[in-house]
Design a protein around this motif. Structure first.
Motif, PDB file in Angstrom:
ATOM      1  N   GLY A  37      -3.405   8.732  -8.165  1.00 40.42           N
ATOM      2  CA  GLY A  37      -3.266  10.000  -8.873  1.00 40.42           C
ATOM      3  C   GLY A  37      -3.269   9.696 -10.349  1.00 40.42           C
ATOM      4  N   PHE A  38      -3.076  10.716 -11.187  1.00 44.48           N
ATOM      5  CA  PHE A  38      -3.084  10.508 -12.631  1.00 44.48           C
ATOM      6  C   PHE A  38      -1.996   9.503 -13.020  1.00 44.48           C
ATOM      7  N   ASN A  39      -2.429   8.392 -13.649  1.00 45.20           N
ATOM      8  CA  ASN A  39      -1.505   7.332 -14.088  1.00 45.20           C
ATOM      9  C   ASN A  39      -0.696   6.721 -12.943  1.00 45.20           C
ATOM     10  N   ASP A  40      -1.148   6.895 -11.708  1.00 40.77           N
ATOM     11  CA  ASP A  40      -0.459   6.338 -10.543  1.00 40.77           C
ATOM     12  C   ASP A  40      -1.342   5.233  -9.980  1.00 40.77           C
ATOM     13  N   LEU A  41      -1.069   3.992 -10.405  1.00 39.49           N
ATOM     14  CA  LEU A  41      -1.953   2.878 -10.114  1.00 39.49           C
ATOM     15  C   LEU A  41      -1.542   2.152  -8.837  1.00 39.49           C
ATOM     16  N   VAL A  42      -2.535   1.543  -8.203  1.00 38.73           N
ATOM     17  CA  VAL A  42      -2.278   0.680  -7.054  1.00 38.73           C
ATOM     18  C   VAL A  42      -3.371  -0.383  -7.029  1.00 38.73           C
ATOM     19  N   SER A  43      -3.060  -1.531  -6.472  1.00 43.28           N
ATOM     20  CA  SER A  43      -4.041  -2.606  -6.379  1.00 43.28           C
ATOM     21  C   SER A  43      -3.972  -3.230  -4.997  1.00 43.28           C
ATOM     22  N   TYR A  44      -4.913  -4.119  -4.721  1.00 38.89           N
ATOM     23  CA  TYR A  44      -4.881  -4.838  -3.447  1.00 38.89           C
ATOM     24  C   TYR A  44      -3.606  -5.669  -3.331  1.00 38.89           C
ATOM     25  N   VAL A  45      -3.021  -6.026  -4.473  1.00 39.12           N
ATOM     26  CA  VAL A  45      -1.797  -6.834  -4.452  1.00 39.12           C
ATOM     27  C   VAL A  45      -0.645  -6.019  -3.869  1.00 39.12           C
ATOM     28  N   ASP A  46      -0.501  -4.764  -4.323  1.00 39.10           N
ATOM     29  CA  ASP A  46       0.520  -3.875  -3.752  1.00 39.10           C
ATOM     30  C   ASP A  46       0.350  -3.760  -2.248  1.00 39.10           C
ATOM     31  N   LYS A  47      -0.877  -3.505  -1.829  1.00 39.91           N
ATOM     32  CA  LYS A  47      -1.145  -3.251  -0.407  1.00 39.91           C
ATOM     33  C   LYS A  47      -0.902  -4.489   0.439  1.00 39.91           C
ATOM     34  N   GLU A  48      -1.373  -5.632  -0.030  1.00 41.11           N
ATOM     35  CA  GLU A  48      -1.203  -6.862   0.736  1.00 41.11           C
ATOM     36  C   GLU A  48       0.271  -7.272   0.770  1.00 41.11           C
ATOM     37  N   ALA A  49       0.970  -7.083  -0.351  1.00 41.29           N
ATOM     38  CA  ALA A  49       2.398  -7.405  -0.392  1.00 41.29           C
ATOM     39  C   ALA A  49       3.166  -6.535   0.600  1.00 41.29           C
ATOM     40  N   GLU A  50       2.811  -5.259   0.683  1.00 40.19           N
ATOM     41  CA  GLU A  50       3.501  -4.380   1.614  1.00 40.19           C
ATOM     42  C   GLU A  50       3.239  -4.802   3.064  1.00 40.19           C
ATOM     43  N   LYS A  51       2.021  -5.189   3.370  1.00 42.67           N
ATOM     44  CA  LYS A  51       1.701  -5.659   4.725  1.00 42.67           C
ATOM     45  C   LYS A  51       2.555  -6.867   5.088  1.00 42.67           C
ATOM     46  N   LYS A  52       2.700  -7.792   4.145  1.00 44.23           N
ATOM     47  CA  LYS A  52       3.499  -8.988   4.390  1.00 44.23           C
ATOM     48  C   LYS A  52       4.969  -8.625   4.618  1.00 44.23           C
ATOM     49  N   LEU A  53       5.471  -7.665   3.833  1.00 44.64           N
ATOM     50  CA  LEU A  53       6.855  -7.236   3.992  1.00 44.64           C
ATOM     51  C   LEU A  53       7.078  -6.566   5.346  1.00 44.64           C
ATOM     52  N   GLU A  70       3.063   2.469   0.077  1.00 46.33           N
ATOM     53  CA  GLU A  70       1.616   2.444   0.278  1.00 46.33           C
ATOM     54  C   GLU A  70       1.190   2.880   1.671  1.00 46.33           C
ATOM     55  N   GLY A  71       2.132   3.270   2.511  1.00 45.18           N
ATOM     56  CA  GLY A  71       1.783   3.821   3.816  1.00 45.18           C
ATOM     57  C   GLY A  71       1.355   2.815   4.853  1.00 45.18           C
ATOM     58  N   THR A  72       1.699   1.540   4.655  1.00 43.37           N
ATOM     59  CA  THR A  72       1.331   0.518   5.634  1.00 43.37           C
ATOM     60  C   THR A  72       1.948   0.797   6.988  1.00 43.37           C
ATOM     61  N   ALA A  73       3.212   1.243   6.992  1.00 48.93           N
ATOM     62  CA  ALA A  73       3.897   1.620   8.227  1.00 48.93           C
ATOM     63  C   ALA A  73       4.603   2.947   7.984  1.00 48.93           C
ATOM     64  N   GLU A 206      16.823   8.333 -14.616  1.00 48.49           N
ATOM     65  CA  GLU A 206      15.397   8.661 -14.554  1.00 48.49           C
ATOM     66  C   GLU A 206      15.196   9.777 -13.547  1.00 48.49           C
ATOM     67  N   TYR A 207      14.114  10.547 -13.732  1.00 47.13           N
ATOM     68  CA  TYR A 207      13.766  11.579 -12.769  1.00 47.13           C
ATOM     69  C   TYR A 207      12.340  11.368 -12.265  1.00 47.13           C
ATOM     70  N   ASN A 208      11.949  12.153 -11.244  1.00 46.71           N
ATOM     71  CA  ASN A 208      10.657  12.005 -10.567  1.00 46.71           C
ATOM     72  C   ASN A 208      10.533  10.637  -9.893  1.00 46.71           C
ATOM     73  N   LEU A 209      11.607  10.203  -9.280  1.00 49.86           N
ATOM     74  CA  LEU A 209      11.600   8.937  -8.559  1.00 49.86           C
ATOM     75  C   LEU A 209      11.435   9.163  -7.057  1.00 49.86           C
ATOM     76  N   ASN A 210      11.014   8.116  -6.372  1.00 49.82           N
ATOM     77  CA  ASN A 210      10.857   8.148  -4.926  1.00 49.82           C
ATOM     78  C   ASN A 210      11.919   7.267  -4.272  1.00 49.82           C
ATOM     79  N   PRO A 211      12.156   7.428  -2.960  1.00 51.85           N
ATOM     80  CA  PRO A 211      13.182   6.624  -2.297  1.00 51.85           C
ATOM     81  C   PRO A 211      12.990   5.124  -2.478  1.00 51.85           C
ATOM     82  N   TRP A 212      11.737   4.658  -2.433  1.00 51.15           N
ATOM     83  CA  TRP A 212      11.488   3.216  -2.535  1.00 51.15           C
ATOM     84  C   TRP A 212      11.766   2.683  -3.938  1.00 51.15           C
ATOM     85  N   ASP A 213      11.810   3.561  -4.943  1.00 53.27           N
ATOM     86  CA  ASP A 213      12.135   3.118  -6.300  1.00 53.27           C
ATOM     87  C   ASP A 213      13.598   2.725  -6.438  1.00 53.27           C
TER      88      ASP A 213
END
Length: 267
Positions: A37-53, A70-73, A206-213
Protein backbone atom coordinates in the motif's frame (compact mmCIF):
# COMPACT_ATOMS: atom_id res chain seq x y z
CA UNK A 1 2.04 -24.32 30.88
CA UNK A 2 5.77 -23.97 31.58
CA UNK A 3 6.66 -20.80 29.69
CA UNK A 4 10.41 -20.80 30.41
CA UNK A 5 11.42 -23.45 27.83
CA UNK A 6 9.05 -21.88 25.31
CA UNK A 7 10.78 -18.53 25.81
CA UNK A 8 14.22 -20.16 25.50
CA UNK A 9 13.32 -21.85 22.22
CA UNK A 10 11.64 -18.69 20.94
CA UNK A 11 14.84 -16.70 21.57
CA UNK A 12 16.93 -19.24 19.66
CA UNK A 13 14.55 -19.12 16.71
CA UNK A 14 14.42 -15.30 16.62
CA UNK A 15 18.20 -15.14 16.72
CA UNK A 16 18.42 -17.57 13.81
CA UNK A 17 15.90 -15.64 11.72
CA UNK A 18 17.50 -12.33 12.70
CA UNK A 19 20.86 -13.60 11.44
CA UNK A 20 19.24 -14.44 8.11
CA UNK A 21 17.76 -10.93 7.86
CA UNK A 22 21.07 -9.29 8.75
CA UNK A 23 22.93 -11.35 6.17
CA UNK A 24 20.41 -10.48 3.44
CA UNK A 25 20.67 -6.81 4.39
CA UNK A 26 24.36 -6.74 3.51
CA UNK A 27 23.55 -7.06 -0.20
CA UNK A 28 19.88 -6.12 -0.40
CA UNK A 29 18.67 -4.92 -3.82
CA UNK A 30 16.07 -2.14 -3.50
CA UNK A 31 14.55 -3.10 -6.85
CA UNK A 32 13.09 -6.12 -5.04
CA UNK A 33 10.89 -3.97 -2.79
CA UNK A 34 7.16 -4.51 -3.17
CA UNK A 35 4.35 -2.14 -2.16
CA UNK A 36 1.48 -3.50 -0.07
CA UNK A 37 0.00 0.00 0.00
CA UNK A 38 1.09 3.63 0.06
CA UNK A 39 4.45 3.73 1.92
CA UNK A 40 3.78 0.16 3.12
CA UNK A 41 6.86 -1.75 1.99
CA UNK A 42 7.59 -5.45 1.93
CA UNK A 43 10.43 -7.53 0.52
CA UNK A 44 11.29 -11.16 -0.05
CA UNK A 45 13.27 -10.90 3.20
CA UNK A 46 10.11 -10.18 5.23
CA UNK A 47 8.28 -13.05 3.57
CA UNK A 48 11.08 -15.59 3.89
CA UNK A 49 11.75 -14.58 7.51
CA UNK A 50 8.08 -15.09 8.34
CA UNK A 51 8.09 -18.55 6.73
CA UNK A 52 11.09 -19.52 8.84
CA UNK A 53 9.40 -18.24 12.00
CA UNK A 54 6.12 -20.03 11.32
CA UNK A 55 7.92 -23.30 10.63
CA UNK A 56 9.96 -23.03 13.81
CA UNK A 57 7.06 -21.93 16.00
CA UNK A 58 4.97 -24.90 14.90
CA UNK A 59 7.59 -27.12 16.53
CA UNK A 60 7.74 -25.05 19.72
CA UNK A 61 3.98 -25.08 20.36
CA UNK A 62 2.09 -27.20 17.82
CA UNK A 63 -1.37 -26.32 19.17
CA UNK A 64 -0.90 -22.57 18.67
CA UNK A 65 -2.34 -20.59 15.77
CA UNK A 66 -0.92 -17.52 14.08
CA UNK A 67 -1.51 -13.81 13.58
CA UNK A 68 1.06 -12.78 10.98
CA UNK A 69 1.91 -9.58 9.14
CA UNK A 70 2.62 -11.16 5.77
CA UNK A 71 -0.12 -13.79 5.86
CA UNK A 72 2.15 -16.84 5.77
CA UNK A 73 -0.14 -18.59 8.27
CA UNK A 74 -3.69 -17.49 9.02
CA UNK A 75 -5.17 -20.30 11.11
CA UNK A 76 -6.12 -19.05 14.59
CA UNK A 77 -5.71 -21.26 17.62
CA UNK A 78 -8.54 -21.89 20.06
CA UNK A 79 -6.40 -20.65 22.94
CA UNK A 80 -2.82 -19.90 21.93
CA UNK A 81 -1.66 -17.69 19.05
CA UNK A 82 1.74 -16.53 17.91
CA UNK A 83 1.73 -12.87 16.81
CA UNK A 84 4.57 -12.33 14.34
CA UNK A 85 6.35 -9.35 12.84
CA UNK A 86 9.21 -10.97 10.92
CA UNK A 87 10.93 -7.66 10.19
CA UNK A 88 9.75 -4.67 12.20
CA UNK A 89 11.35 -1.64 10.58
CA UNK A 90 11.17 -2.74 6.94
CA UNK A 91 11.62 0.82 5.64
CA UNK A 92 14.78 1.17 7.72
CA UNK A 93 16.01 -2.19 6.45
CA UNK A 94 15.44 -1.33 2.78
CA UNK A 95 17.37 1.93 3.25
CA UNK A 96 20.24 0.16 5.06
CA UNK A 97 19.42 1.95 8.32
CA UNK A 98 20.37 -0.54 11.06
CA UNK A 99 17.26 -0.16 13.21
CA UNK A 100 15.03 -3.19 12.68
CA UNK A 101 14.21 -6.41 14.47
CA UNK A 102 12.31 -9.66 14.70
CA UNK A 103 9.31 -9.46 17.04
CA UNK A 104 7.16 -12.37 18.23
CA UNK A 105 4.59 -12.58 21.00
CA UNK A 106 2.62 -15.55 22.32
CA UNK A 107 -0.98 -14.88 23.32
CA UNK A 108 -3.01 -17.02 25.71
CA UNK A 109 -6.52 -15.89 24.90
CA UNK A 110 -6.40 -12.08 24.99
CA UNK A 111 -3.21 -11.87 27.05
CA UNK A 112 0.37 -11.85 25.83
CA UNK A 113 2.32 -14.32 27.98
CA UNK A 114 5.72 -14.40 26.26
CA UNK A 115 7.59 -12.19 23.84
CA UNK A 116 10.94 -11.73 22.12
CA UNK A 117 12.35 -8.74 20.26
CA UNK A 118 15.70 -9.47 18.61
CA UNK A 119 17.85 -6.71 17.11
CA UNK A 120 20.47 -8.42 14.93
CA UNK A 121 22.46 -5.24 14.37
CA UNK A 122 23.30 -4.86 18.07
CA UNK A 123 22.88 -8.56 18.85
CA UNK A 124 20.40 -7.65 21.59
CA UNK A 125 17.70 -10.17 22.39
CA UNK A 126 15.02 -8.67 24.61
CA UNK A 127 12.65 -11.25 26.05
CA UNK A 128 10.18 -11.98 28.79
CA UNK A 129 7.48 -14.39 29.86
CA UNK A 130 4.67 -13.91 32.33
CA UNK A 131 5.98 -13.99 35.87
CA UNK A 132 9.57 -14.53 34.76
CA UNK A 133 10.96 -11.01 34.56
CA UNK A 134 12.49 -9.28 31.54
CA UNK A 135 15.93 -9.68 30.02
CA UNK A 136 18.33 -8.41 27.40
CA UNK A 137 20.36 -11.44 26.37
CA UNK A 138 21.13 -13.01 29.76
CA UNK A 139 20.90 -9.84 31.84
CA UNK A 140 17.79 -8.78 33.79
CA UNK A 141 16.41 -5.40 32.75
CA UNK A 142 14.03 -2.93 34.33
CA UNK A 143 12.39 0.32 33.35
CA UNK A 144 13.81 3.74 34.20
CA UNK A 145 13.15 5.12 37.66
CA UNK A 146 12.50 8.68 36.42
CA UNK A 147 9.41 10.09 38.10
CA UNK A 148 8.49 13.06 35.89
CA UNK A 149 7.97 13.74 32.19
CA UNK A 150 10.37 16.69 32.40
CA UNK A 151 13.19 14.20 33.06
CA UNK A 152 12.11 11.75 30.36
CA UNK A 153 13.13 10.82 26.82
CA UNK A 154 10.07 9.84 24.79
CA UNK A 155 9.82 7.72 21.62
CA UNK A 156 7.11 7.79 19.00
CA UNK A 157 6.34 6.81 15.43
CA UNK A 158 5.26 9.23 12.73
CA UNK A 159 2.25 8.64 10.45
CA UNK A 160 3.38 7.24 7.11
CA UNK A 161 0.19 6.27 5.26
CA UNK A 162 -2.85 7.58 7.18
CA UNK A 163 -2.52 11.32 7.59
CA UNK A 164 -6.05 12.12 8.76
CA UNK A 165 -4.95 13.01 12.30
CA UNK A 166 -1.68 14.71 11.39
CA UNK A 167 -2.54 18.10 12.88
CA UNK A 168 -3.64 16.64 16.20
CA UNK A 169 -0.56 14.44 16.25
CA UNK A 170 1.74 17.41 15.63
CA UNK A 171 0.09 19.20 18.53
CA UNK A 172 0.76 16.23 20.77
CA UNK A 173 4.38 16.16 19.58
CA UNK A 174 4.78 19.85 20.31
CA UNK A 175 3.47 19.37 23.82
CA UNK A 176 5.85 16.48 24.52
CA UNK A 177 8.77 18.49 23.12
CA UNK A 178 8.14 21.27 25.61
CA UNK A 179 7.62 18.92 28.57
CA UNK A 180 10.42 16.35 28.18
CA UNK A 181 14.08 15.84 27.32
CA UNK A 182 12.98 15.28 23.72
CA UNK A 183 11.34 13.01 21.16
CA UNK A 184 12.96 10.18 19.20
CA UNK A 185 11.61 8.32 16.17
CA UNK A 186 13.42 5.02 15.65
CA UNK A 187 11.16 3.53 12.97
CA UNK A 188 10.48 0.26 14.81
CA UNK A 189 7.75 0.08 17.43
CA UNK A 190 9.13 -3.20 18.78
CA UNK A 191 12.54 -1.65 19.41
CA UNK A 192 10.87 1.38 21.01
CA UNK A 193 9.08 -0.93 23.43
CA UNK A 194 12.27 -2.87 24.18
CA UNK A 195 14.07 0.40 24.91
CA UNK A 196 11.33 1.44 27.33
CA UNK A 197 11.76 -1.91 29.06
CA UNK A 198 15.50 -1.47 29.54
CA UNK A 199 15.29 2.19 30.59
CA UNK A 200 16.66 3.91 27.48
CA UNK A 201 13.28 5.59 26.97
CA UNK A 202 10.87 6.54 29.72
CA UNK A 203 7.90 6.26 27.38
CA UNK A 204 6.63 5.48 23.90
CA UNK A 205 3.38 6.28 22.10
CA UNK A 206 2.05 5.68 18.60
CA UNK A 207 -1.20 5.18 16.72
CA UNK A 208 -2.25 3.17 13.63
CA UNK A 209 -0.39 0.13 14.90
CA UNK A 210 -1.13 -3.54 14.31
CA UNK A 211 -1.04 -6.42 16.82
CA UNK A 212 2.28 -7.72 15.46
CA UNK A 213 3.89 -4.30 16.05
CA UNK A 214 3.32 -4.41 19.80
CA UNK A 215 2.64 -7.96 21.02
CA UNK A 216 6.23 -9.07 21.52
CA UNK A 217 7.43 -5.84 23.12
CA UNK A 218 4.46 -5.16 25.37
CA UNK A 219 5.06 -8.04 27.78
CA UNK A 220 8.75 -7.16 27.96
CA UNK A 221 7.77 -3.68 29.18
CA UNK A 222 5.32 -5.14 31.69
CA UNK A 223 7.73 -7.72 33.06
CA UNK A 224 10.40 -5.02 33.36
CA UNK A 225 8.07 -3.12 35.70
CA UNK A 226 6.46 -0.77 33.18
CA UNK A 227 2.91 -0.06 32.13
CA UNK A 228 1.11 -0.39 28.78
CA UNK A 229 -2.30 0.96 27.71
CA UNK A 230 -4.18 2.77 24.99
CA UNK A 231 -3.83 6.55 24.71
CA UNK A 232 -6.44 7.53 27.26
CA UNK A 233 -7.76 4.21 28.55
CA UNK A 234 -6.42 0.98 30.02
CA UNK A 235 -8.20 -1.08 27.35
CA UNK A 236 -7.01 -3.53 24.69
CA UNK A 237 -3.77 -2.10 23.29
CA UNK A 238 -2.93 -5.20 21.23
CA UNK A 239 -5.83 -4.78 18.80
CA UNK A 240 -6.73 -1.19 19.71
CA UNK A 241 -4.34 0.37 17.13
CA UNK A 242 -2.78 2.79 19.63
CA UNK A 243 -0.39 2.38 22.53
CA UNK A 244 1.28 4.17 25.40
CA UNK A 245 4.11 2.31 27.11
CA UNK A 246 6.09 3.77 29.98
CA UNK A 247 8.09 3.14 33.12
CA UNK A 248 4.80 3.50 34.99
CA UNK A 249 5.86 6.64 36.83
CA UNK A 250 5.15 8.97 33.90
CA UNK A 251 2.23 7.01 32.43
CA UNK A 252 -0.62 9.23 33.60
CA UNK A 253 1.32 12.35 32.64
CA UNK A 254 1.81 10.93 29.15
CA UNK A 255 -1.87 10.03 28.84
CA UNK A 256 -2.89 13.51 29.99
CA UNK A 257 -0.53 15.13 27.48
CA UNK A 258 -2.01 13.07 24.65
CA UNK A 259 -5.63 13.54 25.79
CA UNK A 260 -5.28 17.31 25.70
CA UNK A 261 -5.32 17.18 21.89
CA UNK A 262 -6.65 13.68 21.16
CA UNK A 263 -9.93 13.74 23.04
CA UNK A 264 -11.99 15.10 20.12
CA UNK A 265 -10.49 13.02 17.31
CA UNK A 266 -12.71 9.96 17.64
CA UNK A 267 -9.58 7.79 17.56
Amino acid sequence: MNLEPIATNLNKLCRKVGAFIHQEGEHFDRSKIEMKGFNDLVSYVDKEAEKKLVEGLRHILPEAGFITEEGTATTRGDRYNWVIDPLDGTTNFTHSLPVYCVSVGLMDGNEVVAGTVYDPNRDECFWAYKGGGAYCNDHPIKVSDSTALKDSLIATGFPYYDFGLTQQYLQVLGSFMSKSHGIRRMGSAAIDLAYVACGRFEGFFEYNLNPWDVAGGSIIVQEAGGEVSKFTEDEDFIFGREIVASNGNVHREMQQTIAEFWKNTGA
